[in-house]
Enzyme design. Structure first.
Site, PDB file in Angstrom:
ATOM      1  N   SER A 112      40.235  51.411  56.261  1.00 24.94           N
ATOM      2  CA  SER A 112      40.200  51.669  54.828  1.00 24.94           C
ATOM      3  C   SER A 112      38.819  51.371  54.264  1.00 24.94           C
ATOM      4  O   SER A 112      37.920  50.930  54.972  1.00 24.94           O
ATOM      5  CB  SER A 112      41.263  50.818  54.122  1.00 24.94           C
ATOM      6  N   LYS A 150      37.764  48.551  48.984  1.00 23.03           N
ATOM      7  CA  LYS A 150      38.821  48.001  48.144  1.00 23.03           C
ATOM      8  C   LYS A 150      40.011  47.522  48.963  1.00 23.03           C
ATOM      9  O   LYS A 150      40.766  46.666  48.533  1.00 23.03           O
ATOM     10  CB  LYS A 150      39.286  49.044  47.127  1.00 23.03           C
ATOM     11  N   ASP A 153      49.451  53.842  47.237  1.00 21.56           N
ATOM     12  CA  ASP A 153      48.395  54.758  47.686  1.00 21.56           C
ATOM     13  C   ASP A 153      48.939  55.885  48.573  1.00 21.56           C
ATOM     14  O   ASP A 153      48.459  56.126  49.671  1.00 21.56           O
ATOM     15  CB  ASP A 153      47.328  53.961  48.445  1.00 21.56           C
TER      16      ASP A 153
END
Length: 524
Positions: A93, A96, A210
């Site tokens: 990822s 964040k 998400d």
């Protein structure tokens, strides 16, 4: 021991000939109880994957209820991932949400897993992490890549899930230049993910963090699955949304919280991806929809090969999901109700529609050493099995038949000639011709040959027909109950049918019989 109950067959009869030939013929023609039981088990497995009345497609993926939620030790996961080697990373990822996902293989189970590793600061309270993981771990559904465990030890915070061997939806849509996903498959993806979200909502887990095309995975059958990792926050505060702000639900930008309505908004962005084959910002897409330019939204790679009516339904659904006001968006039940009637081609396997090879899982290797035949079967090497059966010829058929002088008739000579033709075709790898000739030999029934059944079983496997292959392997066992080859062939056929636990049991039993045979040979 697997579901084929080989001990029952052993009690049926011994090798050799006190029975007359008519009885042999009758036993050949009767379907064994074990095969009926096997089919019932397989049908039950398929029925468990049918999640709605509108989705009647059978799936041979493993029953998710067989995966129990467990705690893993750091050493287990380090061994599985080669000490978290960078070569095992399958996803990472952004800043964040600095979490890595590794693939790994559990040493004791010989199966692949996905391991998500969190940053040290993401979950400082181990109790909170375990509670969150345990809640997600209770979910079991064939539309999810299910969470099967966790590790919480010292600074370690890891989640363990089923591993999906194929690329994500995002890679299929955005990064495959030479191949596009056909329209029917895009509709299947939309329906399956809607079903996954509806199941999670019904189980009291409506929040998915998400949601995007990278969260949609494809299993060994090519069926779409929703990653379970999104059901758990990336950190204790849950304020991490790695998606570009242009795709983020408006309310999340206001208060930094994910709500059930936020999930619906994100599902709308996935629908846009499926429609366009591109990652279009929702505001741009809505402008096109409001301007009645729906066709401009469609993926040009589809080359017009889609139903305009179906596309309109999906566009309208996406528009509803992307409404600015959360209360104006549909719920998960509405998603399934709208998409289910569009699910076409239910009998076509997903991996065929995706244009990818089906991922085969070989039966796990038993602890005892394997012969060349056992090794070939453990890795499902049909070419090597063929060579071994050609080389061994009919050495194991001795004593399986007692024929009187009267039985040496013209019919007998014709039958042996059919077997010879089958042997030539088998040797020359003309497997369909071999099946035809071996069938002529078997149908007469005057002689029974475990080798012919084993050879025809392999021919069926090479012709992608695992069901008759399994029947023939079991018939070989009926003729010769302690013959390791019949167990080995059953193991391969079961693996082809995705019944991997039974395949592993069969492989172990074959190896044990072979070891027993070798000890007997040394003692004589």
């Amino acid at each position: 021991m697997g579901c084929c109950e080989s001990s029952l067959l052993r009690r049926g009869r011994g090798r050799g000939g006190s029975e007359n030939n008519q009885k042999k013929k009758e036993q050949q023609q009767q379907q064994p109880y074990q095969l009926q039981h096997l089919r019932s088990s397989n049908n039950l497995l398929n029925n468990q994957t049918q999640t709605t009345e509108t989705d009647n497609k059978e799936s041979s993926s493993p029953d998710p209820s067989t995966f129990t939620f467990s705690e893993f030790s750091p050493s287990d996961l380090k061994a599985a991932t080669n000490n978290f080697s960078s070569e095992y990373i399958v996803s990472e990822s952004g800043e964040k949400a600095p979490n890595l996902v590794y693939k790994g293989r559990l040493q004791n189970q010989k199966r692949w897993i996905a391991v998500k590793k969190f940053g040290k600061a993401a979950w400082p309270d181990p109790k909170q992490f375990v509670e969150e993981a345990s809640g997600v771990g209770k979910l079991r559904h064939p539309r999810l890549a299910n969470l099967i465990g966790y590790c919480c030890d010292g600074d370690e915070r890891l989640l363990v899930a089923e591993f999906m061997p194929n690329d994500t939806l995002a890679k299929h849509l955005f990064h495959w230049e030479n191949q596009t996903i056909e329209w029917a498959m895009r509709l299947r993806v939309a329906l399956y993910i809607a079903q996954a979200l509806h199941y999670c909502t019904s189980e009291g887990r409506p929040l998915y963090h998400d949601l995007n095309a990278y969260r949609v995975l494809f299993d060994e059958e090519g069926d779409p699955r929703l990653s379970c990792f999104g059901l758990m926050k990336n950190s204790r505060d849950g304020k991490s949304y790695s998606t570009n702000l242009a795709y983020t639900p408006p309310e999340y930008l206001r208060n930094g919280r994910v709500t059930p309505e936020s999930v619906i908004y994100s599902f709308g962005t996935v629908l846009l991806d499926l429609l366009s084959g591109k990652h279009i910002p929702p505001s741009h897409a809505l402008d096109m929809i409001q301007g009645k330019n729906n066709m401009l939204l469609m993926d040009s790679h589809l080359e017009g090969k889609f139903s305009t009516e179906e596309a309109t339904v999906v566009v309208n659904l996406a528009s509803k999901c992307l409404q600015y006001e959360p209360r104006e968006r549909p719920n998960t039940k509405d998603l399934v109700t709208t998409l289910a009637p569009l699910h076409t081609k239910p009998d076509v396997r997903s991996h065929i529609m995706l244009g990818i090879p089906k991922q085969e899982e070989a039966p796990s290797t038993p602890q005892r050493p394997l012969s060349a035949m056992g090794e070939a079967c453990s890795r499902m090497d049909l070419t090597a099995i063929h060579q071994i059966l050609v080389t061994t010829h009919y050495i194991d058929d001795e004593g399986t038949n007692e024929l009187s002088f009267q039985e040496w008739t013209q019919q007998m000579r014709d039958m042996l000639e059919a077997r010879k033709r089958g042997d030539y075709a088998f040797r020359d790898k003309d497997f369909k011709t071999a099946i035809d000739n071996y069938s002529q030999f078997i149908d007469v029934g005057t002689m029974v040959s475990p080798t012919v059944f084993a050879r025809r079983s392999l021919c069926y496997l090479l012709c992608d027909q695992p069901d008759p292959a399994l029947r023939d392997a079991m018939q070989a066992q009926c003729v010769y109950p302690d013959w390791p080859t019949s167990f080995y062939m059953q193991s391969v056929a079961l693996a082809k049918l995705n019944m991997h636990k039974d395949a592993a049991d069969m492989l172990n039993e074959a190896a044990a019989l072979e070891e027993k045979r070798q000890r007997g040979a040394r003692g004589s």
